[in-house]
Motif scaffolding. Sequence first.
Motif, PDB file in Angstrom:
ATOM      1  N   ASP A  10      66.074  42.646  61.338  1.00  0.00           N
ATOM      2  CA  ASP A  10      66.302  44.022  60.917  1.00  0.00           C
ATOM      3  C   ASP A  10      66.691  44.907  62.093  1.00  0.00           C
ATOM      4  N   THR A  11      67.852  45.550  61.970  1.00  0.00           N
ATOM      5  CA  THR A  11      68.325  46.418  63.040  1.00  0.00           C
ATOM      6  C   THR A  11      67.692  47.795  62.923  1.00  0.00           C
ATOM      7  N   ILE A  12      67.515  48.225  61.685  1.00  0.00           N
ATOM      8  CA  ILE A  12      66.949  49.551  61.459  1.00  0.00           C
ATOM      9  C   ILE A  12      65.730  49.401  60.568  1.00  0.00           C
ATOM     10  N   ILE A  13      64.628  49.976  61.002  1.00  0.00           N
ATOM     11  CA  ILE A  13      63.419  49.915  60.186  1.00  0.00           C
ATOM     12  C   ILE A  13      62.879  51.317  60.012  1.00  0.00           C
ATOM     13  N   LEU A  14      62.762  51.766  58.780  1.00  0.00           N
ATOM     14  CA  LEU A  14      62.159  53.058  58.474  1.00  0.00           C
ATOM     15  C   LEU A  14      60.780  52.801  57.921  1.00  0.00           C
ATOM     16  N   ASN A  15      59.817  53.507  58.473  1.00  0.00           N
ATOM     17  CA  ASN A  15      58.455  53.271  58.053  1.00  0.00           C
ATOM     18  C   ASN A  15      57.787  54.575  57.626  1.00  0.00           C
ATOM     19  N   GLY A  16      57.768  54.828  56.343  1.00  0.00           N
ATOM     20  CA  GLY A  16      57.133  56.036  55.819  1.00  0.00           C
ATOM     21  C   GLY A  16      57.770  57.320  56.321  1.00  0.00           C
ATOM     22  N   LEU A  17      59.068  57.263  56.592  1.00  0.00           N
ATOM     23  CA  LEU A  17      59.769  58.413  57.178  1.00  0.00           C
ATOM     24  C   LEU A  17      59.707  59.615  56.231  1.00  0.00           C
ATOM     25  N   THR A  18      59.275  60.751  56.768  1.00  0.00           N
ATOM     26  CA  THR A  18      59.082  61.949  55.948  1.00  0.00           C
ATOM     27  C   THR A  18      59.566  63.173  56.710  1.00  0.00           C
ATOM     28  N   LYS A  19      60.250  64.072  56.021  1.00  0.00           N
ATOM     29  CA  LYS A  19      60.611  65.356  56.620  1.00  0.00           C
ATOM     30  C   LYS A  19      60.404  66.439  55.575  1.00  0.00           C
ATOM     31  N   THR A  20      59.568  67.413  55.927  1.00  0.00           N
ATOM     32  CA  THR A  20      59.374  68.509  54.991  1.00  0.00           C
ATOM     33  C   THR A  20      59.903  69.796  55.600  1.00  0.00           C
ATOM     34  N   PHE A  21      60.498  70.629  54.752  1.00  0.00           N
ATOM     35  CA  PHE A  21      60.906  71.970  55.139  1.00  0.00           C
ATOM     36  C   PHE A  21      60.043  72.918  54.319  1.00  0.00           C
ATOM     37  N   GLY A  22      59.015  73.477  54.939  1.00  0.00           N
ATOM     38  CA  GLY A  22      58.094  74.313  54.179  1.00  0.00           C
ATOM     39  C   GLY A  22      57.421  73.461  53.113  1.00  0.00           C
TER      40      GLY A  22
END
Lengths: 341, 254
Positions: free
Chosen positions: A13-25
């Motif tokens: 795996d070249t890219i692994i996202l693990n529970g990636l989260t972004k909140t705006f407000g």
Amino acid sequence: MKNGIFDEQGSMDTIILNGLTKTFGELAAVDNVTLSVKSGEIFGLLGPNGAGKTTIINMLTTLMVPTSGGATITGHDIEKDPEDVRRSIGIIFQDPSLDIGLTGRENLDFHAMMYGIDTAERKKRITDVLAIVGLTEKADVLVENYSGGMKRRLEIARGLIHHPRVLFLDEPTLGLDAQTRRKIWDHIKDLNKKHAMTIILTTHYMEEADYLCERIAVIDHGKIIALDTPAGLKTLLKGDVLTLSVNGGLSSFMPLLKEKLWIREMNLHDSNLTITVTDGEKRVPELFALAHVSGTAITSVSLNKPSLEDVFIHLTGSSIREQEGTRHSHVHAGMRRRMMR
Amino acid sequence: MIQPAAIYVLWLREMLKFVRAKSRMIGAIAMPVFMLVFLGLGFRRVEFPGLPPEIGYLQYLVPGIVGMTLLFTGAFTGMSVLMDRQFGFLKEVMVTPASRVSIVLGRIAGGASTSIIQALMMLFLSVFLGFALPSFPMIAASVVVMMFISVIFICIGLILSSFMKDIHGFNTMTNFIIFPIFLLSGALFPVRNLPAAIQIFSYLDPLTYGVDALRGILIGYAAFNIWIDLLILFISSTALVCASGYCFKKGEVL
């Protein structure tokens, strides 16, 4: 999620996202996304406007810091060593990002200098990438005189010049005409094949995802709602639709069909019989054999494969979505309101 | 952390664009030229209390206008980050492996070079109005002061642009920050002629010391000790370079 991440080998795996989260407000633009992209894969992020695709790309390219969770690219953590991440990626943004006051060649040259590529090598690579995108003759013209398609092609050339191992394409063909789009698709496939480049692209064009991607994650409201190959996603629907025009012998033909387990749905209107099946093209000869036995004449047949769009609508519930207000558009709207007063 | 190649690229870009954009260059020095011509000629016979009589108003004004040129061009180059943000070029720079510090230093280098070129142009233009140029070593020494002044205001521009998200706040910034800095600095008249309450703000204005140092070097008259001017300029420029590096690192790119 049939092809989950857990049954794959981590090392591939070249890219692994693990529970990636972004909140705006209050708004979770990206909500606990976990997935991995294999080395050399063309991976698609498909979703309606405002689904969170670009936010994912912005975090992976280190332009935004995740609220929680994390990701690695070629083994580098996006938060801990952003400079190593940036060294191994190339990105073609959704919005234009060229310096229009410079020529095409200068845009490429300055970009390559940022990666510490020496003069001779830069010259060679610039010649190469210009040829790939067909801008050799326009290289010394100021970018402000380029057409939209030329700018896009120059951005693609720029994204390639430092030979990234991972290439991000954010809506690569948005607003381009059909010919340019087809050309760019072919470039993308080519790059992937020749240089074994891992490619992540976001799109809301179904045919683009279908044509290019080996696997697709369908994203809505910041969450992955499906992840599979294009063909695999299509099987989420009941199947292909066969429409037959039939003549006579229905009394024996229909009962025969009813016995077949591969037929999921069947409707008869006048002399038109619609049948929902899996693997439609393989069932056609069988249907003809059955019709022959029961003395039914089939005068025409048509087969409709489900499109990714059907899948998409099936999954997201609608095909049109209001764009979520970005901060930028919000500010602009505010300005307009102030100016109206 | 500091990558000379990245700094060089950004400097080169600024220089190329400067050379190409003749209209930008003319636009940037038009206002100082008007100020110099009309104030210089109009107030030619004015005698300010507290100034030695052998220094005419034009001699007094020229270093002030040079400082003003550095203030405006510097602050605008600093704020040109906003233009890059608008046109998306900022993102492009930010996804390259160049460190944030190098990006800030590259901008400062490019902005300072173009500002100093414009300030020198002002200085030489003023000769046509009757300004008496000092010797060459003095002019060279004044370039050092010019460098401090431009670095200070480029950094202020960079810091402001990291708080502003788009170009619309630009005029407000010019009216409420850049103009007061200019008017308080004593570029047009001796600071000591201002009411005491306002003078306090003058002494907080880095341009006050910049203009004073320029006067000391170019016309041989300074209100303060020139070494103190230089020390204050050095300290404030260093602090502001660090502050702008920090703001740029912290600020959201998009």
